[in-house]
Write a protein that holds these residues in place. Structure first.
Motif, PDB file in Angstrom:
ATOM      1  N   TYR A 266      40.473 -25.553  14.331  1.00  0.00           N
ATOM      2  CA  TYR A 266      40.081 -26.976  14.341  1.00  0.00           C
ATOM      3  C   TYR A 266      40.114 -27.541  15.757  1.00  0.00           C
ATOM      4  CZ  TYR A 266      40.236 -31.992  13.438  1.00  0.00           C
ATOM      5  OH  TYR A 266      39.975 -33.339  13.453  1.00  0.00           O
TER       6      TYR A 266
ATOM      7  N   VAL B 280      27.329 -46.274  11.824  1.00  0.00           N
ATOM      8  CA  VAL B 280      28.278 -45.422  11.093  1.00  0.00           C
ATOM      9  C   VAL B 280      29.704 -45.888  11.389  1.00  0.00           C
ATOM     10  CG1 VAL B 280      29.205 -43.084  10.880  1.00  0.00           C
ATOM     11  CG2 VAL B 280      26.732 -43.437  11.049  1.00  0.00           C
TER      12      VAL B 280
ATOM     13  N   VAL C 269      38.209 -39.429   5.421  1.00  0.00           N
ATOM     14  CA  VAL C 269      39.052 -40.574   5.793  1.00  0.00           C
ATOM     15  C   VAL C 269      39.591 -41.263   4.532  1.00  0.00           C
ATOM     16  CG1 VAL C 269      39.071 -42.847   6.910  1.00  0.00           C
ATOM     17  CG2 VAL C 269      37.911 -40.932   8.004  1.00  0.00           C
TER      18      VAL C 269
ATOM     19  N   VAL D  24      32.713 -36.971   6.741  1.00  0.00           N
ATOM     20  CA  VAL D  24      33.789 -37.557   7.556  1.00  0.00           C
ATOM     21  C   VAL D  24      34.363 -38.781   6.832  1.00  0.00           C
ATOM     22  CG1 VAL D  24      34.334 -38.720   9.730  1.00  0.00           C
ATOM     23  CG2 VAL D  24      32.770 -36.774   9.721  1.00  0.00           C
ATOM     24  N   HIS D  25      33.469 -39.570   6.308  1.00  0.00           N
ATOM     25  CA  HIS D  25      33.881 -40.769   5.580  1.00  0.00           C
ATOM     26  C   HIS D  25      34.763 -40.411   4.387  1.00  0.00           C
ATOM     27  CE1 HIS D  25      33.287 -43.922   2.551  1.00  0.00           C
ATOM     28  NE2 HIS D  25      33.357 -44.723   3.578  1.00  0.00           N
TER      29      HIS D  25
ATOM     30  N   LEU E 122      35.563 -33.869  13.377  1.00  0.00           N
ATOM     31  CA  LEU E 122      35.261 -33.604  11.965  1.00  0.00           C
ATOM     32  C   LEU E 122      33.754 -33.563  11.746  1.00  0.00           C
ATOM     33  CD1 LEU E 122      37.942 -35.951  10.324  1.00  0.00           C
ATOM     34  CD2 LEU E 122      37.916 -33.459  10.216  1.00  0.00           C
ATOM     35  N   PHE E 123      33.063 -34.486  12.413  1.00  0.00           N
ATOM     36  CA  PHE E 123      31.604 -34.522  12.270  1.00  0.00           C
ATOM     37  C   PHE E 123      30.987 -33.240  12.808  1.00  0.00           C
ATOM     38  CE2 PHE E 123      27.598 -35.177  14.504  1.00  0.00           C
ATOM     39  CZ  PHE E 123      26.775 -35.526  13.446  1.00  0.00           C
TER      40      PHE E 123
ATOM     41  N   ILE F 161      32.235 -47.108   8.509  1.00  0.00           N
ATOM     42  CA  ILE F 161      33.487 -46.415   8.192  1.00  0.00           C
ATOM     43  C   ILE F 161      34.681 -47.342   8.416  1.00  0.00           C
ATOM     44  CG2 ILE F 161      35.001 -44.477   8.803  1.00  0.00           C
ATOM     45  CD1 ILE F 161      32.582 -42.764   9.220  1.00  0.00           C
TER      46      ILE F 161
ATOM     47  N   TRP G 218      28.226 -37.217   8.362  1.00  0.00           N
ATOM     48  CA  TRP G 218      29.028 -38.445   8.504  1.00  0.00           C
ATOM     49  C   TRP G 218      29.612 -38.876   7.163  1.00  0.00           C
ATOM     50  CZ3 TRP G 218      31.230 -39.551  12.632  1.00  0.00           C
ATOM     51  CH2 TRP G 218      30.640 -39.408  13.884  1.00  0.00           C
TER      52      TRP G 218
ATOM     53  N   VAL H  95      29.209 -35.256  20.657  1.00  0.00           N
ATOM     54  CA  VAL H  95      29.036 -36.135  19.487  1.00  0.00           C
ATOM     55  C   VAL H  95      29.191 -37.603  19.891  1.00  0.00           C
ATOM     56  CG1 VAL H  95      29.960 -36.801  17.231  1.00  0.00           C
ATOM     57  CG2 VAL H  95      29.889 -34.394  17.886  1.00  0.00           C
TER      58      VAL H  95
END
Lengths: 189, 263
Positions: free
Chosen positions: B26, B40, A52, A48-49, A30-31, B44, A45, B34
């Motif tokens: 996708y 991060v 979620v 992405v957060h 996703l990032f 998250i 990011w 990555v």
């Protein structure tokens, strides 16, 4: 039988583990997709957060979907958050997003020229034709239909989630349906 | 017979099949380079936990508290509404006054803050006096208005008044051998409480001839015995060093106004 408070606790822990697993497995992908467009790791990011968080909001539904639908959901959510970030940038640069501005300023809907083909008998061919039409549609409209008719999000929830006005969402749904009708004219059996 | 479907229904059905074009797009994303930064990742994961914890159903305790709060607010509004009308207010106040008149109880006790021993020692008596009216409240003399002393003095005992002031009178009684036999004390309620060492103490309650409740207090290993009682006006203490309990009771029963004794 386990006490109810323990069951609740277990369910919660399971949910946390479930979402964390998705994040660990899909977060990088996703990032990468978000950063490819935004070119800003921090904002990517953030996207992405946000994705979620929406996943958590629709976790029960998500669990019931097959893998392809789950990936579609994550990807569509993420793309809409990326669009939201792009809109912010455009606004900061003094430009407005023409589509949004047009819709909100005028409140106009696209003329629906195909009202006469509103009902059909079900057939797999017709369903496939509609599927193809949505798939080929601009994401701005196709995604709205996905969130509204597959995820069953309400218009105001779509608006709140992706930073749109409710009027914009209403307009996009209306416009997407009009585009579909136009696209399907003469193609449905 | 097959029903016709409108466009919305068709869209729902069509979307039940996933968009494979988007799925493949996708899946083709290359994320091999990555690396999720640790901060991060922590952020998250923390937010995931917070979000899911926040979705927990509201506990029964919170629901109860909210219901009570709503009920309280509703009752307050109702009360204010009712009391806003003069007639209703008068009815409520009258009902309250009638209730108070019917159920108020006046405790019989020392208005100066003292405790009547008999009330504490006998519950029946206390109950009886609880139901008495305001008129039954008795104000105890703050000073000794009537000096009282035992009219009965065993033979061979000499009476020696020791202290006699407004709140206390102490008389000592000696044998002919000038040995202290017993001490009689009369004191007011306002003169403070009478304390006895209750370590290894034996306490025996009984009723004197005039109906006063009395107590014998005797500490193990000590020769002296205390007899404590009150007659509703004063507190009396008889401390014996030589005489028996029977004699002490006789002495206590003989207490009367000193003037009546012709002293």
């Amino acid at each position: 039988m386990l006490p109810i408070y323990l069951v609740e606790r277990l369910e919660t822990e399971e949910d946390v583990a479930y979402v964390e697993k998705i994040y660990v497995e899909q977060g990088s992908k996703l990032f990468a997709a978000a950063n490819k467009i935004l070119h800003d790791e921090s904002i990517a990011w953030g996207v992405v957060h946000d994705t979620v968080i929406v996943l958590i909001d629709y976790l029960e539904e998500y669990k019931a979907w097959d893998d392809a639908h789950q990936k579609n959901f994550l990807y569509k959510c993420e793309k809409n958050f990326v669009l939201k970030e792009l809109r912010k940038r455009k606004c900061r640069n003094g430009r407005t997003v023409s589509l949004e501005g047009y819709e909100e300023a005028t409140g106009r809907e696209l003329a629906d020229e195909t009202q006469d083909i509103d009902e059909w008998f079900y057939s797999e061919e017709n369903a496939a034709a509609i599927r193809n039409a949505i798939s080929n549609m601009n994401n701005t409209y196709g995604d709205i239909l996905f969130f509204k008719y597959f995820v069953n999000m309400r218009n105001k929830d779509i608006a709140a989630t992706f930073g749109l006005s409710v009027a914009s969402v209403n307009m996009r749904v209306s416009r997407a349906m009009a585009m579909l009708r136009k696209e399907l004219k003469g193609k449905l059996l | 017979m097959m029903n016709k479907l409108n466009l919305e229904q068709f869209v729902r059905i069509a979307l039940q099949t996933p968009d494979m074009k988007e799925y493949e797009e996708y899946m083709a994303i290359d994320a091999s380079s990555v690396v999720i930064p640790a901060h991060v990742d922590r952020k998250i994961k923390r937010n995931i936990r917070r979000k899911i914890e926040g979705k927990k159903p509201i506990s029964a305790k919170k629901i109860t508290a909210r219901i009570l709060l709503v009920a309280l607010i509703a009752m307050s509004i109702m009360f204010v509404t009712i009391m806003a009308y003069g007639e209703t207010r008068e009815i409520v106040l009258r009902a309250f006054v009638e209730w108070k008149d019917s159920f108020i109880s006046v405790r019989y006790g020392d208005v100066n803050g003292g405790i009547v021993p008999s009330l504490d020692k006998n519950k029946e008596d206390a109950t009886e006096k609880d139901s008495s009216t305001q008129e039954d409240i008795k104000e105890y003399p703050k000073t000794i208005e009537e000096y009282r002393s035992p009219s009965y003095v065993p033979s061979g005992i000499i009476e020696v008044p020791l202290i006699s002031n407004q709140t206390m009178q102490i008389i000592e009684y000696y044998t002919t051998d000038e040995e202290l036999a017993y001490v009689f004390e009369q004191q007011t309620w306002t003169d403070g409480n009478k304390y006895f060492d209750n370590e290894d103490a034996m306490i025996e309650d009984f009723v004197l001839g005039d109906g006063s409740f009395a107590s014998f207090v005797k500490n193990n290993g000590k020769k002296d015995i205390h007899l404590v009682w009150n007659d509703g006006e004063y507190i009396y203490v008889l401390t014996s060093y030589l005489i028996s309990k029977e004699e002490m009771i006789n002495i206590a029963n003989s207490v009367m106004a000193t003037s009546d004794r012709g002293v």
